[in-house]
Scaffold this motif. Structure first.
Motif, PDB file in Angstrom:
ATOM      1  N   ASP A 103       0.595  -0.532  -3.937  1.00 17.35           N
ATOM      2  CA  ASP A 103       1.087   0.872  -4.336  1.00 17.35           C
ATOM      3  C   ASP A 103       1.564   0.778  -5.748  1.00 17.35           C
ATOM      4  O   ASP A 103       1.772   2.075  -6.356  1.00 17.35           O
ATOM      5  CB  ASP A 103       2.064   1.216  -3.333  1.00 17.35           C
ATOM      6  N   SER A 104       2.018  -0.227  -6.271  1.00 17.84           N
ATOM      7  CA  SER A 104       2.735  -0.154  -7.457  1.00 17.84           C
ATOM      8  C   SER A 104       1.823  -0.221  -8.831  1.00 17.84           C
ATOM      9  O   SER A 104       2.066  -0.562  -9.761  1.00 17.84           O
ATOM     10  CB  SER A 104       3.718  -1.232  -7.764  1.00 17.84           C
ATOM     11  N   SER A 105       0.546  -0.305  -8.527  1.00 16.85           N
ATOM     12  CA  SER A 105      -0.789  -0.643  -9.381  1.00 16.85           C
ATOM     13  C   SER A 105      -1.544   0.743  -9.923  1.00 16.85           C
ATOM     14  O   SER A 105      -1.691   1.475  -9.083  1.00 16.85           O
ATOM     15  CB  SER A 105      -1.553  -1.780  -9.164  1.00 16.85           C
ATOM     16  N   ALA A 106      -1.862   0.874 -11.023  1.00 13.70           N
ATOM     17  CA  ALA A 106      -2.461   1.992 -11.328  1.00 13.70           C
ATOM     18  C   ALA A 106      -3.765   1.559 -12.318  1.00 13.70           C
ATOM     19  O   ALA A 106      -3.547   1.850 -13.514  1.00 13.70           O
ATOM     20  CB  ALA A 106      -1.649   3.125 -12.127  1.00 13.70           C
ATOM     21  N   PRO A 107      -4.633   1.069 -11.890  1.00 16.48           N
ATOM     22  CA  PRO A 107      -5.810   0.585 -12.439  1.00 16.48           C
ATOM     23  C   PRO A 107      -6.644   1.961 -13.310  1.00 16.48           C
ATOM     24  O   PRO A 107      -6.966   2.759 -12.638  1.00 16.48           O
ATOM     25  CB  PRO A 107      -7.056   0.271 -11.519  1.00 16.48           C
ATOM     26  N   SER A 108      -6.773   1.870 -14.437  1.00 19.58           N
ATOM     27  CA  SER A 108      -7.490   2.886 -15.413  1.00 19.58           C
ATOM     28  C   SER A 108      -6.610   4.153 -15.040  1.00 19.58           C
ATOM     29  O   SER A 108      -7.236   5.198 -15.482  1.00 19.58           O
ATOM     30  CB  SER A 108      -8.860   3.030 -15.019  1.00 19.58           C
ATOM     31  N   ASP A 109      -5.575   4.128 -14.820  1.00 19.70           N
ATOM     32  CA  ASP A 109      -4.626   5.345 -14.398  1.00 19.70           C
ATOM     33  C   ASP A 109      -5.284   6.226 -13.283  1.00 19.70           C
ATOM     34  O   ASP A 109      -5.156   7.323 -13.277  1.00 19.70           O
ATOM     35  CB  ASP A 109      -4.425   6.177 -15.788  1.00 19.70           C
ATOM     36  N   LEU A 110      -5.928   5.495 -12.378  1.00 18.42           N
ATOM     37  CA  LEU A 110      -6.476   6.492 -11.259  1.00 18.42           C
ATOM     38  C   LEU A 110      -6.153   5.428 -10.214  1.00 18.42           C
ATOM     39  O   LEU A 110      -7.036   4.732  -9.425  1.00 18.42           O
ATOM     40  CB  LEU A 110      -8.323   6.327 -11.464  1.00 18.42           C
ATOM     41  N   PRO A 111      -4.962   5.501  -9.684  1.00 20.55           N
ATOM     42  CA  PRO A 111      -4.630   4.578  -8.371  1.00 20.55           C
ATOM     43  C   PRO A 111      -5.223   5.087  -7.216  1.00 20.55           C
ATOM     44  O   PRO A 111      -5.633   5.995  -7.010  1.00 20.55           O
ATOM     45  CB  PRO A 111      -3.033   5.008  -8.340  1.00 20.55           C
ATOM     46  N   PHE A 112      -5.508   4.011  -6.410  1.00 19.90           N
ATOM     47  CA  PHE A 112      -5.907   4.157  -5.044  1.00 19.90           C
ATOM     48  C   PHE A 112      -4.922   4.830  -4.217  1.00 19.90           C
ATOM     49  O   PHE A 112      -3.751   4.749  -4.342  1.00 19.90           O
ATOM     50  CB  PHE A 112      -6.497   2.920  -4.457  1.00 19.90           C
ATOM     51  N   ARG A 113      -5.432   5.463  -3.060  1.00 19.46           N
ATOM     52  CA  ARG A 113      -4.491   5.998  -2.030  1.00 19.46           C
ATOM     53  C   ARG A 113      -3.800   5.126  -1.658  1.00 19.46           C
ATOM     54  O   ARG A 113      -3.992   3.812  -1.059  1.00 19.46           O
ATOM     55  CB  ARG A 113      -5.370   6.669  -0.852  1.00 19.46           C
ATOM     56  N   MET A 114      -2.307   5.305  -1.443  1.00 21.11           N
ATOM     57  CA  MET A 114      -1.220   4.427  -0.766  1.00 21.11           C
ATOM     58  C   MET A 114      -1.917   4.082   0.839  1.00 21.11           C
ATOM     59  O   MET A 114      -1.952   4.974   1.709  1.00 21.11           O
ATOM     60  CB  MET A 114      -0.016   4.901  -0.679  1.00 21.11           C
ATOM     61  N   TYR A 127      -4.318  -0.890   3.964  1.00 23.66           N
ATOM     62  CA  TYR A 127      -5.518  -1.331   4.240  1.00 23.66           C
ATOM     63  C   TYR A 127      -5.734  -1.710   2.603  1.00 23.66           C
ATOM     64  O   TYR A 127      -6.253  -2.662   2.243  1.00 23.66           O
ATOM     65  CB  TYR A 127      -6.651  -0.160   4.607  1.00 23.66           C
ATOM     66  N   ALA A 128      -5.417  -0.464   1.760  1.00 17.22           N
ATOM     67  CA  ALA A 128      -5.701  -0.702   0.072  1.00 17.22           C
ATOM     68  C   ALA A 128      -4.725  -1.885  -0.339  1.00 17.22           C
ATOM     69  O   ALA A 128      -5.465  -2.771  -1.145  1.00 17.22           O
ATOM     70  CB  ALA A 128      -5.594   0.380  -0.308  1.00 17.22           C
ATOM     71  N   ALA A 129      -3.685  -1.835   0.216  1.00 17.67           N
ATOM     72  CA  ALA A 129      -2.763  -3.028  -0.318  1.00 17.67           C
ATOM     73  C   ALA A 129      -3.170  -4.236  -0.150  1.00 17.67           C
ATOM     74  O   ALA A 129      -3.375  -5.232  -1.090  1.00 17.67           O
ATOM     75  CB  ALA A 129      -1.547  -2.757   0.045  1.00 17.67           C
ATOM     76  N   GLY A 130      -3.728  -4.598   1.024  1.00 11.12           N
ATOM     77  CA  GLY A 130      -4.310  -5.975   1.160  1.00 11.12           C
ATOM     78  C   GLY A 130      -5.704  -6.207   0.558  1.00 11.12           C
ATOM     79  O   GLY A 130      -5.819  -7.227  -0.132  1.00 11.12           O
ATOM     80  N   CYS A 131      -6.651  -5.136   0.514  1.00 11.79           N
ATOM     81  CA  CYS A 131      -7.675  -5.503  -0.374  1.00 11.79           C
ATOM     82  C   CYS A 131      -7.144  -5.673  -1.961  1.00 11.79           C
ATOM     83  O   CYS A 131      -8.065  -6.509  -2.534  1.00 11.79           O
ATOM     84  CB  CYS A 131      -8.601  -4.372  -0.340  1.00 11.79           C
ATOM     85  N   ASP A 134     -13.660  -2.978  -6.600  1.00 19.84           N
ATOM     86  CA  ASP A 134     -14.328  -2.313  -5.691  1.00 19.84           C
ATOM     87  C   ASP A 134     -14.428  -2.206  -4.172  1.00 19.84           C
ATOM     88  O   ASP A 134     -14.204  -3.299  -3.468  1.00 19.84           O
ATOM     89  CB  ASP A 134     -15.819  -2.933  -6.025  1.00 19.84           C
ATOM     90  N   LEU A 135     -13.725  -0.954  -3.709  1.00 22.54           N
ATOM     91  CA  LEU A 135     -13.474  -0.964  -2.446  1.00 22.54           C
ATOM     92  C   LEU A 135     -13.839   0.456  -1.990  1.00 22.54           C
ATOM     93  O   LEU A 135     -13.796   1.534  -2.690  1.00 22.54           O
ATOM     94  CB  LEU A 135     -12.102  -1.430  -2.169  1.00 22.54           C
TER      95      LEU A 135
END
Length: 396
Positions: A270-281, A284-288, A310-311
């Motif tokens: 949740d604390s990451s913002a890849p390319s300023d386009l963060p994934f939904r919290m 599941y996303a955190a583990g990946c 890529d997920l």
């Protein structure tokens, strides 16, 4: 014998534990996890902690790989130039690589009275406090839950199932992620439990007092206990350490999850913002993302070029007490489709997801490098092109 490579993981949630376990693939890597508390918190269970149907804690020895060192303390500063993390107790822990996985918590809201008269539910300590407050509150007292997302829905349903008089204030539409068909089912389940759902225009909270919740449209809802389950916030560790963040405070990274400021720092969860386009919290996303962050570090150690993240998001799920649930299927770009499982099947799939979120960590601890997740390969590149060209991305 060569020198050990020290990797420090800041944060012991889903992302941090997954990254730490995966990093143990190399015998020459020493992994240290820094976390404020000595127990792993499966956050998918916090609404159950509020209602007293689950403790929402797991011993770290059950989920961390053998040999991973756990330091219980709060990281106060990252010295990127000196490659060290300062812990509140005063110690500095050096690193060769750092995984930034500090997670998220409740939102800091400027709604008048919310800080004084409402209770957040997004952390272990906050949920424990709510549980204590409710234990001292008569069952017939009015309880208001603010937030129409999964946390708000699940908390309201758990409490209503116990016989409490619960009002769910959505501040907009109920379950915005859900497909309209699933949303109708969600309303039905909440109605059966006796939850009064307040949604639509004008339902944002304007103020909170000791005895009421006031809405933008002028309505006043009597409320003995107000629970705040709207929005999110992230720790400001990255910003305080001089690292660039997005507007919400998440660490800015490239698509490999590497900090835009330092290739020795990789972010996940949740604390990451890849390319300023963060994934939904989500857990599941955190583990990946935790697994991918570890892969990025391992690639750099090996002298290889890290791969872009890529997920895809196959589903999301919501529980309605212990008797029903909705398991919403989705396109790979994380938009809902008209297909969902409900009732007992939905509840079982939700429970399976909760158990799997921890089981994946245990499996990775025993067999590091085995965690896999569904890939997309299409929609994120479209989003990145749209961001670059300042246009609207094509729909799924």
């Amino acid at each position: 014998m060569g020198k050990s490579i020290d990797v420090v993981v800041v944060g012991g949630g889903y992302a941090g534990v997954m990254a730490a376990n995966r990093l143990t693939q190399r015998d020459d890597v020493t992994v240290t996890v820094i976390n404020p508390r000595p127990l792993f918190v499966p956050r998918l269970r916090l609404h159950q902690l509020v209602a007293g149907t689950h403790d929402a804690v797991v011993p770290y020895e059950d989920v961390l790989a053998d040999g991973v060192r756990l330091v219980v303390g709060s990281a106060t500063r990252i010295d990127a130039a000196g490659r060290g993390v300062t812990v509140a107790e005063g110690d500095t822990i050096g690193y060769d690589y750092l995984v930034y996985a500090v997670g998220s918590g409740g939102a800091v809201t400027r709604v008048p009275g919310a800080a004084e008269f409402s209770y957040p539910v997004a952390t272990l300590e906050a949920a424990q406090r709510v549980r204590s407050v409710l234990g001292d509150t008569p069952l017939t007292a009015a309880v208001t839950v603010v937030g129409g997302g999964p946390t708000g829905i699940e908390t309201a349903a758990e409490l209503a199932e116990q016989g409490r008089a619960v009002t769910l204030v959505c501040g907009g539409v109920l379950g915005p992620y859900l497909h309209p068909r699933a949303r109708r089912t969600a309303r039905k389940y909440l109605a059966r439990l006796g939850v009064q759902v307040v949604e639509g225009p004008g339902t944002a909270v304007a103020a909170v007092t000791a005895e009421a919740v006031e809405l933008d449209d002028g309505r006043t809802l009597p409320s003995r206990v107000a629970l705040w389950a709207a929005g999110f916030g992230v720790p400001d560790l990255a910003g305080r350490s001089g690292l660039r963040t997005d507007a919400a405070g998440r660490l800015l990274t490239d698509e490999t999850l590497t900090s835009v400021d330092d290739e020795r720092i990789v972010a996940a969860g949740d604390s990451s913002a890849p390319s300023d386009l963060p994934f939904r919290m989500s857990a599941y996303a955190a583990g990946c993302l935790g697994a991918h962050a570890a892969d990025t570090v391992l690639s750099r150690i090996a002298g290889d070029q890290p791969k872009p993240v890529d997920l895809s998001f196959p589903a999301m799920c919501v529980s309605f007490g212990r008797g029903a649930g909705i398991f919403q299927l989705a396109h790979k770009d994380d938009t809902a489709v008209p297909v969902y499982f409900s009732g007992l099947a939905g509840r079982k799939l939700k429970e399976f997801s909760c158990q799997a979120s921890v089981k994946h960590l245990v499996t990775e601890a025993r067999k590091p490098g085995t965690h896999h997740w569904p890939k997309d390969g299409k929609h994120r590149p479209q989003l990145l092109r749209a961001q670059r060209d300042n246009t609207t991305a094509p729909l799924a």
